[in-house]
Design an enzyme around this catalytic site. Structure first.
Site, PDB file in Angstrom:
ATOM      1  N   TRP A  73     -52.416  35.245  86.315  1.00  0.00           N
ATOM      2  CA  TRP A  73     -53.330  34.691  85.312  1.00  0.00           C
ATOM      3  C   TRP A  73     -53.897  35.734  84.352  1.00  0.00           C
ATOM      4  O   TRP A  73     -54.562  35.395  83.395  1.00  0.00           O
ATOM      5  CB  TRP A  73     -54.484  33.950  86.005  1.00  0.00           C
ATOM      6  N   ASN A  74     -53.656  37.021  84.622  1.00  0.00           N
ATOM      7  CA  ASN A  74     -54.339  38.025  83.788  1.00  0.00           C
ATOM      8  C   ASN A  74     -53.658  38.225  82.426  1.00  0.00           C
ATOM      9  O   ASN A  74     -54.313  38.533  81.442  1.00  0.00           O
ATOM     10  CB  ASN A  74     -54.480  39.354  84.530  1.00  0.00           C
TER      11      ASN A  74
ATOM     12  N   PRO B 101     -46.528  29.165  85.431  1.00  0.00           N
ATOM     13  CA  PRO B 101     -47.748  29.928  85.151  1.00  0.00           C
ATOM     14  C   PRO B 101     -48.707  29.831  86.340  1.00  0.00           C
ATOM     15  O   PRO B 101     -48.554  28.961  87.192  1.00  0.00           O
ATOM     16  CB  PRO B 101     -48.356  29.213  83.939  1.00  0.00           C
TER      17      PRO B 101
ATOM     18  N   GLU C 200     -43.271  42.358  90.520  1.00  0.00           N
ATOM     19  CA  GLU C 200     -44.270  43.180  89.827  1.00  0.00           C
ATOM     20  C   GLU C 200     -45.603  42.869  90.483  1.00  0.00           C
ATOM     21  O   GLU C 200     -46.184  41.803  90.255  1.00  0.00           O
ATOM     22  CB  GLU C 200     -44.302  42.839  88.332  1.00  0.00           C
TER      23      GLU C 200
ATOM     24  N   CYS D  15     -53.003  45.129  86.034  1.00  0.00           N
ATOM     25  CA  CYS D  15     -52.388  45.796  87.193  1.00  0.00           C
ATOM     26  C   CYS D  15     -52.358  47.309  86.988  1.00  0.00           C
ATOM     27  O   CYS D  15     -52.274  48.063  87.950  1.00  0.00           O
ATOM     28  CB  CYS D  15     -50.993  45.252  87.421  1.00  0.00           C
TER      29      CYS D  15
HETATM   30  P1  NDP Z   1     -50.950  35.593  93.173  1.00  0.00           P
HETATM   31  O1  NDP Z   1     -49.994  36.342  94.009  1.00  0.00           O
HETATM   32  O2  NDP Z   1     -52.030  34.847  93.827  1.00  0.00           O
HETATM   33  O3  NDP Z   1     -50.164  34.510  92.291  1.00  0.00           O
HETATM   34  C1  NDP Z   1     -49.083  34.858  91.435  1.00  0.00           C
HETATM   35  C2  NDP Z   1     -48.262  33.613  91.131  1.00  0.00           C
HETATM   36  O4  NDP Z   1     -47.578  33.190  92.306  1.00  0.00           O
HETATM   37  C3  NDP Z   1     -49.101  32.420  90.692  1.00  0.00           C
HETATM   38  O5  NDP Z   1     -48.406  31.694  89.704  1.00  0.00           O
HETATM   39  C4  NDP Z   1     -49.224  31.648  91.971  1.00  0.00           C
HETATM   40  O6  NDP Z   1     -49.526  30.308  91.757  1.00  0.00           O
HETATM   41  C5  NDP Z   1     -47.835  31.819  92.541  1.00  0.00           C
HETATM   42  N1  NDP Z   1     -47.695  31.565  93.964  1.00  0.00           N
HETATM   43  C6  NDP Z   1     -48.653  31.489  94.922  1.00  0.00           C
HETATM   44  N2  NDP Z   1     -48.092  31.262  96.149  1.00  0.00           N
HETATM   45  C7  NDP Z   1     -46.749  31.219  95.952  1.00  0.00           C
HETATM   46  C8  NDP Z   1     -45.616  31.040  96.815  1.00  0.00           C
HETATM   47  N3  NDP Z   1     -45.757  30.879  98.124  1.00  0.00           N
HETATM   48  N4  NDP Z   1     -44.385  31.053  96.265  1.00  0.00           N
HETATM   49  C9  NDP Z   1     -44.223  31.252  94.934  1.00  0.00           C
HETATM   50  N5  NDP Z   1     -45.245  31.421  94.066  1.00  0.00           N
HETATM   51  C10 NDP Z   1     -46.491  31.406  94.575  1.00  0.00           C
HETATM   52  O7  NDP Z   1     -51.515  36.629  92.123  1.00  0.00           O
HETATM   53  P2  NDP Z   1     -52.667  36.420  91.057  1.00  0.00           P
HETATM   54  O8  NDP Z   1     -52.307  35.256  90.173  1.00  0.00           O
HETATM   55  O9  NDP Z   1     -53.993  36.440  91.703  1.00  0.00           O
HETATM   56  O10 NDP Z   1     -52.472  37.731  90.141  1.00  0.00           O
HETATM   57  C11 NDP Z   1     -53.152  38.928  90.352  1.00  0.00           C
HETATM   58  C12 NDP Z   1     -52.214  39.975  90.894  1.00  0.00           C
HETATM   59  O11 NDP Z   1     -51.111  40.144  90.033  1.00  0.00           O
HETATM   60  C13 NDP Z   1     -52.881  41.342  90.980  1.00  0.00           C
HETATM   61  O12 NDP Z   1     -52.600  41.919  92.230  1.00  0.00           O
HETATM   62  C14 NDP Z   1     -52.210  42.131  89.863  1.00  0.00           C
HETATM   63  O13 NDP Z   1     -52.184  43.518  90.079  1.00  0.00           O
HETATM   64  C15 NDP Z   1     -50.846  41.534  89.862  1.00  0.00           C
HETATM   65  N6  NDP Z   1     -50.180  41.784  88.581  1.00  0.00           N
HETATM   66  C16 NDP Z   1     -49.152  42.681  88.551  1.00  0.00           C
HETATM   67  C17 NDP Z   1     -48.537  43.000  87.353  1.00  0.00           C
HETATM   68  C18 NDP Z   1     -47.407  43.976  87.307  1.00  0.00           C
HETATM   69  O14 NDP Z   1     -46.768  44.051  86.267  1.00  0.00           O
HETATM   70  N7  NDP Z   1     -47.122  44.728  88.363  1.00  0.00           N
HETATM   71  C19 NDP Z   1     -49.005  42.414  86.078  1.00  0.00           C
HETATM   72  C20 NDP Z   1     -50.056  41.462  86.228  1.00  0.00           C
HETATM   73  C21 NDP Z   1     -50.635  41.174  87.447  1.00  0.00           C
HETATM   74  P3  NDP Z   1     -51.078  29.857  91.715  1.00  0.00           P
HETATM   75  O15 NDP Z   1     -51.791  30.781  90.788  1.00  0.00           O
HETATM   76  O16 NDP Z   1     -50.987  28.512  91.171  1.00  0.00           O
HETATM   77  O17 NDP Z   1     -51.566  29.970  93.128  1.00  0.00           O
END
Ligand code: NDP
Length: 514
Positions: free
Chosen positions: A156-157, A181, A253, A287
């Site tokens: 979401w960021n 998303p 990522e 991140c």
């Molecule tokens: P999450 O891991 O909670 O969620 C990421 C995505 O995965 C969301 O769309 C989520 O859906 C979905 N999801 C959740 N459970 C599952 C599953 N079992 N199978 C498949 N998809 C699933 O992360 P956040 O959204 O809280 O994001 C924050 C994190 O992302 C931080 O740790 C940040 O560092 C990292 N990040 C890394 C980046 C990089 O380039 N390395 C860039 C940006 C962020 P839903 O939200 O609907 O639960």
């Protein structure tokens, strides 16, 4: 989702904490709590249907010549440029970031990456010869074949830039993309999808599936050919396991805990500016955010007072309210609670709060830009991802100590070094255990599409961006063909002692022992 339990300390928090309906997502503005919209959730059957529609479109698209693919993707790019003001507004409302951040950190990197890859795709995906050093009578080359349907699951960021860049790169490589998303920010990609369709791109080539974690899990199970996941390390592990079960490639990522090493000879003015921006941009929800500072004792006090003076000047507020704002809202109530808990624990363990250290009173999800000193390596604030506007600082006695503390982490996405000595900067950078290290700068390489974006350790697997990142979206197939047509190769039948002796002689001639 990463982070802790829901708090109900403000009206926005109370709204966000209300039970969500099963069949749709309710989206609220993080800065005000105002209702922005509702989105229907795609169940597993709907996800499968969208993947099937994407596959049908991809089968045609894969036969479209690359120059034509690039021309049409650039058409999509043009629509993004024309709609940049509206998209920045949508990001401001749904994500809570400022409009300057929406432009600098989401739209510009997306538009630039699409331009870079569209202009280079034909060259990057052209067959690549492999010179053969021994088999001189034959030739080899790699050719790049679209994988099919790429699933893109995002956080979401950065709800626009990450999925938009991946979708455009997938399309250039001849694939379709199905984007899931985050449930927290589903609206902006629906807007991007509308622009995609209007731009003349095949509508079914980009699909959006909305929902919670179950929808993401359903996408991985729906027959996709590759998964590009951005999110927390915990969810990334689950996605990797599901991809492993299906034997499809996945790029992960994941989270970061970027250290910044500040040497005694650093330019303190540039360093303070960089650290303040690197910690508070996007409300610290990056991140690559600066998540811990190791500063040489001889410049510690001077650096802290510069950081403090600059942080005091930051204006925080609702970015969509019309005035100029530097720091916006935090996108997700639960993340804010996680930040509150980490700071409270750090304070209890002896960290000193120089500034901030609390939720901003009043409406909306705001955490005040916070500067902490006297931090110790064993505090959670120095070990766990904060993902909020907090800058923890620790004094060190030497660069070696800073390096060893910086590398003492499970995460390895980004790292930063500040010094006036260019050679030393590069030497320290090469010893930092991170996918990308910047010297005297922060965050910015996400906007340089030529460079890889990849985490080490538990920050990820594989890479996005970069020329190789585009090629990774294809199957790399190897063709080996004849240059000289011999009747038979020397190692074919019939075998004999004579053949053995002759081969042994040749072996010793070619690899004469030294
Ligand atoms: P999450 O891991 O909670 O969620 C990421 C995505 O995965 C969301 O769309 C989520 O859906 C979905 N999801 C959740 N459970 C599952 C599953 N079992 N199978 C498949 N998809 C699933 O992360 P956040 O959204 O809280 O994001 C924050 C994190 O992302 C931080 O740790 C940040 O560092 C990292 N990040 C890394 C980046 C990089 O380039 N390395 C860039 C940006 C962020 P839903 O939200 O609907 O639960």
């Amino acid at each position: 989702m990463s982070a802790a339990s829901t708090s109900t300390s403000t009206p926005a928090a109370a709204a966000a904490a209300a039970p969500e309906p099963e069949s749709r997502l309710v989206v609220r503005a993080p800065a005000t709590g105002a209702l922005l919209g509702e989105v229907a959730i795609d169940d597993a059957a709907a996800v499968r249907a969208k993947v099937a529609a994407a596959r049908a479109a991809q089968l045609q698209w894969a036969h479209t010549p690359l120059a034509e693919r690039a021309r049409r993707v650039l058409g999509f790019r043009d629509v993004l440029v024309r709609s940049a003001r509206e998209l920045a507004g949508a990001l401001e409302r749904e994500n809570g970031k400022t409009r300057v951040e929406a432009l600098a950190m989401e739209l510009t990197p997306s538009i630039d990456a699409i331009t870079y890859f569209a202009r280079r795709a034909e060259q990057l995906l052209a067959p690549q010869p492999i010179p053969l050093h021994l088999y001189k009578h034959r030739k080899s080359y790699l050719h790049f074949v679209p994988r099919g349907v790429v699933g893109v699951i995002s956080a979401w960021n950065f709800p626009l830039s990450i999925p938009t860049i991946e979708a455009a790169m997938a399309a250039l490589a001849g694939n379709a993309a199905v984007v899931k998303p985050s449930e927290v920010t589903p609206l902006v990609m629906l807007e991007v999808k509308r622009l995609w369709d209007a731009s003349g791109m095949p509508p079914d080539l980009l699909q959006i599936v909305n929902g919670r974690g179950a929808t993401g899990a359903a996408l991985v199970e729906a027959g996709i050919d590759m998964c590009i996941f951005t999110g927390s390390t915990a969810t990334g592990r689950r996605v990797a396991a599901a991809c492993g079960e299906r034997l499809i490639p996945c790029v992960l990522e994941l989270g970061g805990k970027a250290p910044a090493i500040v040497c005694a000879d650093a330019d303190l003015e540039r360093t303070a500016n960089a650290l303040v921006w690197g910690a508070f941009a996007n409300s610290g929800q990056v991140c690559a955010s600066v998540e811990r500072v190791y500063v040489h004792a001889s410049v510690h006090d001077e650096l802290c007072s510069r950081i403090l003076a600059k942080t005091r000047k930051l204006r925080q507020g609702d970015p969509a309210a019309g005035g100029d704002v530097d720091v916006g809202a935090m996108t997700w109530e639960r993340q804010l609670t996680h930040v509150e808990e980490l700071v409270a624990r750090a304070q209890a363990a002896g960290a000193k709060i120089l500034l901030g250290g609390r939720r901003r009173p009043g409406v909306g999800q705001f955490y005040e830009p916070t500067v902490l000193t006297d931090c110790k390596q064993d505090m959670d604030i120095m070990r766990r991802e904060i993902f909020g506007p907090v800058l923890p600082i620790m004094k060190v006695d030497s660069e070696e100590q800073a390096l060893s503390l910086a590398n003492d982490s499970q995460l390895g996405l980004l790292g930063y070094v500040f010094t006036r000595d260019k050679k030393k900067g590069r030497r320290l950078a090469e010893r930092l255990e991170a996918g990308t290290v910047m010297v005297n700068d922060v965050l910015a390489t996400f906007g340089a599409p030529e460079t890889p974006w990849a985490g080490l350790k538990q920050s990820g697997l594989g890479r996005t961006h970069s020329d190789d990142g585009l090629r990774d979206m294809c199957q790399t197939r190897h063709v080996n063909h004849d240059r000289l047509a011999l009747a038979r190769d020397p190692w074919w039948y019939p075998y004999s002692q004579k053949v053995f002796e002759r081969s042994l002689k040749l072996l010793r001639l070619l690899y004469r022992p030294r």
